[in-house]
Design a protein around this motif. Structure first.
Motif, PDB file in Angstrom:
ATOM      1  N   GLU A  95      -0.868   8.571   0.486  1.00 51.50           N
ATOM      2  CA  GLU A  95      -1.797   8.924  -0.956  1.00 51.50           C
ATOM      3  C   GLU A  95      -1.297  10.747  -0.070  1.00 51.50           C
ATOM      4  OE1 GLU A  95      -5.021   7.678  -2.422  1.00 51.50           O
ATOM      5  OE2 GLU A  95      -3.632   7.457  -4.351  1.00 51.50           O
ATOM      6  N   SER A  96      -2.249  10.597   1.468  1.00 48.57           N
ATOM      7  CA  SER A  96      -1.782  11.919   2.165  1.00 48.57           C
ATOM      8  C   SER A  96      -2.454  11.570   3.380  1.00 48.57           C
ATOM      9  CB  SER A  96      -3.082  13.183   1.675  1.00 48.57           C
ATOM     10  OG  SER A  96      -4.451  12.138   2.366  1.00 48.57           O
ATOM     11  N   GLU A 127       7.727   7.718   2.556  1.00 42.57           N
ATOM     12  CA  GLU A 127       6.451   6.627   3.325  1.00 42.57           C
ATOM     13  C   GLU A 127       7.180   6.772   4.496  1.00 42.57           C
ATOM     14  OE1 GLU A 127       4.581   4.967   1.231  1.00 42.57           O
ATOM     15  OE2 GLU A 127       4.738   6.392  -0.500  1.00 42.57           O
ATOM     16  N   ALA A 139       0.656  -0.937   0.115  1.00 43.65           N
ATOM     17  CA  ALA A 139       0.214   0.306  -0.164  1.00 43.65           C
ATOM     18  C   ALA A 139       1.030   1.249  -0.393  1.00 43.65           C
ATOM     19  CB  ALA A 139      -0.985  -0.087   1.047  1.00 43.65           C
ATOM     20  N   GLN A 140       0.452   2.020  -0.832  1.00 39.82           N
ATOM     21  CA  GLN A 140       1.195   3.331  -0.721  1.00 39.82           C
ATOM     22  C   GLN A 140       0.863   4.622  -0.128  1.00 39.82           C
ATOM     23  OE1 GLN A 140       4.072   4.043  -3.225  1.00 39.82           O
ATOM     24  NE2 GLN A 140       4.103   1.937  -3.208  1.00 39.82           N
ATOM     25  N   LYS A 193      -4.954   8.023   3.830  1.00 45.42           N
ATOM     26  CA  LYS A 193      -4.976   7.958   2.522  1.00 45.42           C
ATOM     27  C   LYS A 193      -4.415   6.588   2.014  1.00 45.42           C
ATOM     28  CE  LYS A 193      -9.509  10.687   1.845  1.00 45.42           C
ATOM     29  NZ  LYS A 193      -8.962  11.472   3.383  1.00 45.42           N
ATOM     30  N   TRP A 194      -4.522   5.496   1.634  1.00 41.92           N
ATOM     31  CA  TRP A 194      -4.230   4.530   1.415  1.00 41.92           C
ATOM     32  C   TRP A 194      -4.552   4.155   0.321  1.00 41.92           C
ATOM     33  CZ3 TRP A 194       1.093   3.427   4.135  1.00 41.92           C
ATOM     34  CH2 TRP A 194       0.411   4.208   4.977  1.00 41.92           C
ATOM     35  N   ARG A 195      -3.499   4.005  -1.704  1.00 40.63           N
ATOM     36  CA  ARG A 195      -3.678   3.320  -2.199  1.00 40.63           C
ATOM     37  C   ARG A 195      -3.249   1.586  -2.270  1.00 40.63           C
ATOM     38  NH1 ARG A 195      -1.118   6.463  -5.426  1.00 40.63           N
ATOM     39  NH2 ARG A 195       0.545   5.677  -6.016  1.00 40.63           N
ATOM     40  N   THR A 196      -4.106   0.715  -2.102  1.00 43.36           N
ATOM     41  CA  THR A 196      -3.239  -0.547  -2.081  1.00 43.36           C
ATOM     42  C   THR A 196      -3.701  -1.238  -3.312  1.00 43.36           C
ATOM     43  OG1 THR A 196      -5.937  -0.741  -1.590  1.00 43.36           O
ATOM     44  CG2 THR A 196      -5.184  -0.790  -0.029  1.00 43.36           C
ATOM     45  N   VAL A 197      -2.624  -2.102  -3.086  1.00 42.80           N
ATOM     46  CA  VAL A 197      -2.492  -3.079  -4.178  1.00 42.80           C
ATOM     47  C   VAL A 197      -3.001  -4.813  -4.179  1.00 42.80           C
ATOM     48  CG1 VAL A 197      -0.516  -1.353  -4.645  1.00 42.80           C
ATOM     49  CG2 VAL A 197       0.034  -3.539  -3.640  1.00 42.80           C
TER      50      VAL A 197
END
Lengths: 709, 158
Positions: free
Chosen positions: A252-253, A271, A249-250, A295-299
């Motif tokens: 985002e904010s 990160e 997960a990245q 807020k995360w961007r998951t994969v």
């Protein structure tokens, strides 16, 4: 055959973790105060350098031994003590060659500013590599003592001997402290000691080979010893670090304000997000407040269900190099297989975790651009490099000190906690202590690789004539069969791993030997032979045969035992890193659960350095091995662990400890090898084979889960 | 924040703390008693065991507010001064520690066991100690240490 795996002895397993630092930071001297006093420093090659002590004492990497003018004697090595007994055995080695009482010595371990770089404490290398170096340096110092006394007294050195730390002759006494003083405070001594200083013969050992108790045990039982988690510094804060909700997960904010409102230090750097406060409670609360705004961007991330097929689909057969695939073949395997009685089987093992009782911990302190970190890592110099890279420091601006640490088992090769603590300390402008929680340790440390195996063999009567072993992802340790087979093909294929992988006790040997030793039982069945007889019939390695025979004799292994319902015995053996293990196990299988009723282990690692420590290492390693054999399996889905806690990840406990006997086979004619890893490799296959004997169910994956009758 | 007072190893100590802060953190961070260890935070490894009014207690799960006015004994307070209890000495003699991180919890637990049962059987020791994890898996030597400690304590009491 032996030649082939001899060459593997010094080679690290291809699954040893090798990563850069965990973070790329957006970042923008003074000499160390040496704790070593005035005296002489002696290197392994016999080079002697006068050390004036204090701030200007520049310790060179080769310097192994410090003889203080005050009579202190300090052995210096970059190895670490994680419970395996390195401190005690290094002290014994020095005492033996210096001819002093062990009480007169101290051992300084793993401080990158003070001790030589002995690499990582891994691969069972302390015994075969560091102990001999310490012995040579100590013997060189002893020779220098004798030679200097001989010159002073105008005698021939051959007439003098060292006893109890001094040369004594006709009422005169010349000690190591006298030697240190004799070189004078102004001079730099560059004495060269004759090459080939004799080491004491094993048969003459009086300190090595003896059952010496653990050095530092008193500080342990009183709670006085300071583990990495216990280090305190003036004005120190406690830290907490934000973790992603799932693997990959990245961020985002995130809003740091809610953390800062409570008075905590809050920092984001790429990160990395973390907090520091006066108590770990406040740091955790501040981090919780921040994390609610993240807020995360998951994969997508594959689950542990179906892991074996996943690994095979994601194997990387091409691309060699030190970490890549490996294929070795001798003889004509395909032809030999075609002409023989063929047997084949597949095996699987899951990820497991080291779960050292002390989770990762570090205390970081900056002082005018220089960084000191106290942390529990098996790679002090590697972590110093990581710190230097992460903070763009030169090597001499970063110092790593490793206090004796609460367990590692191959799981603490990395420096992420050190980097995190250092980043927080930099933001706070004060020292910061950071302790990973157990949940963090489970999820964000690393794992013993999961693996799959395909094995084929050809039999001719009672002999194995062809062997074809393909290992997907376990690592390369013990991948070559120790049995005498004329036609052998061995393939190792690394795979794209869903989880972060790295070293472990025995690392690749745990899976490779599980698959091989269960398959040996399957072959014995196909050949119509008893599993012990079959192994002995296919061995020309007398050391492996000897441990098998010793374990079987003590166990009273017998081919004509009356078969009891749900009760059975199994045997397995293995060779790795210069040491040999065989285990006989008796189990009772009831309602799908395996109860270990008896274990007999026979172990041989050359000349025994300390039988007390050796026995503790073997017993602990074997009991630890009951975990992956019977209960341990990391499960994950949706990019997160499903069982990352002690409540959900059952580990061996007092009640799981079976009646056991441990036979130490001493071979004073063979140089000592390490012992902390190899015993584990025979545990799971011995139990799997015992379950087969008890139930007729062949166990081809771990942990062992026989069907309820 | 509230003020709590605890008798720790015989000393009356006070702390200003949120009421739900774990006793473990207060002992280690406020009182400097780092002999008591964090292992899991969920009472599953018992490395954090201390005696609260004589009872073995997982200090990681114990809010400071719940021990206000009690007497707490940690590993540092088992023996006076530089002395060792018979049990501590037994852990040295029988190699009861490998890395030693679980040792404080083990010794504190066994101290309570021997207080209520001077001659525990092997299975009573196993039952009492089973909640404690040792990841070096030195369980056999720990059992031997507790057995020796029991014999030695009895001999010194006699």
């Amino acid at each position: 055959m032996l030649e082939r795996f001899r060459e593997d002895l010094g080679e690290p397993d291809r699954k040893e973790l090798a990563e850069g630092p965990a973070y790329r930071f957006e970042l923008d001297r003074r000499d160390w105060i040496s704790s070593i006093g005035a005296g002489l420093l002696v290197s392994a090659t016999g080079k002697v350098v006068f050390s004036p002590g204090g701030a200007s004492a520049q310790v060179r990497p080769s310097q192994r031994l410090h003889l203080g003018e005050d009579g202190s004697i300090t052995v210096l090595t970059g190895k670490v003590e994680f419970g395996q007994g390195s401190r005690t055995e290094i002290l014994q080695a020095a005492a033996e060659e210096l001819r002093v009482s062990p009480d007169a010595l101290q051992v300084m371990l793993a401080d990158t500013a003070e001790t030589p770089n002995d690499g990582s404490t891994a691969g069972s290398r302390t015994t075969p590599s560091t102990i001999p170096v310490v012995r040579r340096a100590s013997a060189a110092a002893r020779e220098l003592l004798v030679r200097t006394a001989a010159e002073a007294w105008n005698l021939d050195a051959s007439e003098l001997r060292v006893e109890a730390g001094a040369v004594v002759r006709a009422g005169n006494r010349f000690s190591y402290a006298d030697l240190a003083r004799s070189k004078g405070p102004a001079s730099t001594v560059d004495d060269s000691v004759p090459r080939g200083v004799p080491l004491r013969e094993i048969r003459d050992w009086t300190v090595l080979g003896q059952a010496m108790p653990k050095v530092g045990a008193r500080e342990i039982v009183t709670g006085a010893h300071r583990f990495p988690s216990d280090i305190g510094r003036p004005n120190m804060l406690y830290g907490a670090v934000l973790r992603p909700p799932s693997y990959g997960a990245q961020l985002e904010s995130i809003d740091l304000a809610p953390g800062r409102e409570s008075g905590a230090v809050a920092v984001r750097d790429g990160e990395f997000v973390g907090c520091a406060a006066k108590t770990s409670y406040e740091a955790r609360k501040a981090l919780e407040a921040i994390s609610e705004t993240a807020k995360w961007r998951t994969v997508a991330h594959p689950p542990s269900e179906g892991l074996g097929p996943y690994l095979k689909r994601n194997a990387r057969p091409s691309g060699g190099g030190r970490r890549g695939a490996r294929r070795r073949e001798s003889g004509g395997v395909d032809g030999a297989l075609a002409a023989a009685q063929r047997v084949e089987a597949s095996y699987e093992i899951p990820y497991v975790q080291h779960a050292p009782l002390e989770p990762r911990a570090a205390v970081a302190e900056w002082d005018e651009g220089r960084l000191t970190v106290w942390t529990g890592t098996q790679r002090p110099f590697g972590v110093r490099e990581q710190l230097a890279e992460a903070f763009r420091l030169s090597a001499d601006q970063a110092r790593v000190v490793v206090p004796d640490t609460g367990g590692g088992f191959g799981g603490k090769h990395t420096g992420e906690v050190a980097i995190e603590a250092a980043r927080l300390a930099r933001a706070a402008g004060r020292p910061v202590s950071l302790h990973w929680t157990r949940a963090e340790e489970f999820a964000w440390a690393y794992f013993r690789p999961a693996a799959a195996f395909e094995v084929r063999a050809g039999l001719s009567g009672e002999k194995i004539v062809a062997w074809d072993f393909t290992a997907y992802n376990p690592g390369t340790a013990a991948i070559e069969t120790p049995y005498a087979v004329p036609n052998v093909r061995t393939q190792y294929l690394p795979c794209d791993s869903p989880l972060r992988e790295g070293s472990y006790r025995g690392i690749g040997a745990t899976g490779n030997n599980f698959a091989r030793e269960v398959f040996m039982d399957e072959l014995a069945g196909a050949a119509g032979l008893d599993p012990l007889e079959f192994r002995l019939a296919n061995l020309d390695d007398e050391r492996l045969s000897a441990v098998l025979q010793a374990a079987a004799d003590r166990f009273a292994w017998s081919t004509d035992k009356p078969r009891e319902r749900n009760r059975g015995s199994g045997i397995a053996a293995g060779f790795e890193k210069g040491s040999y293990i065989a285990i006989c196990a008796q189990v009772r299988v009831e309602g799908g659960s395996v109860q270990v009723e008896r274990l007999v282990s026979a172990f041989e690692c050359g000349a025994i350095l300390n039988p007390r420590n050796l026995r503790a290492q073997i017993e602990g390693c074997v009991i630890q091995g009951l975990g992956p054999a019977l209960s341990e399996e990391i499960r994950f889905a949706g990019g997160m662990l499903l069982n990352g806690s002690f409540a959900r990840y059952p580990l061996p406990r007092f009640r799981s400890t079976p009646p056991m006997e441990t036979l130490l086979l001493n071979r004073p004619d063979i140089p000592s090898a390490g012992a902390g890893e190899t015993p584990i490799i025979a545990v799971a296959p011995a139990l799997a084979n015992a379950v087969f004997a008890a139930t007729g169910q062949r166990m081809r994956s771990l942990p062992l889960r026989p069907r309820a009758a | 924040m509230a003020r709590f007072t605890v008798q720790v190893n015989g000393n009356r100590l006070a702390v200003e703390s949120p009421p739900d802060r774990p006793l473990l953190d207060v002992l280690r961070e406020d009182f400097g008693l780092t002999g008591t260890k964090y292992g899991c935070g969920e009472g599953q490894c018992r490395a954090c065991t201390v005696l609260v009014d004589g009872q073995p207690t997982a200090s990681c799960l114990t809010p400071i507010s719940s021990v206000d006015g009690t007497s707490v004994t940690t590993i540092e307070g088992l023996a006076p001064g530089d002395q060792l209890t018979a049990l501590q000495q037994a852990f040295i003699d029988m190699d009861g520690a490998q890395c030693g991180y679980c040792t404080a919890g083990m010794i504190v637990e066994a101290t309570a066991l021997l207080k209520r049962n001077r001659k525990p059987s092997r299975s009573e020791i196993v039952d009492a100690m089973n909640p404690h994890l040792c990841r070096c898996c030195g369980y056999r030597n720990i059992l031997a240490s507790v057995e020796l400690g029991a014999r030695a304590s009895e001999a010194s009491d006699a």
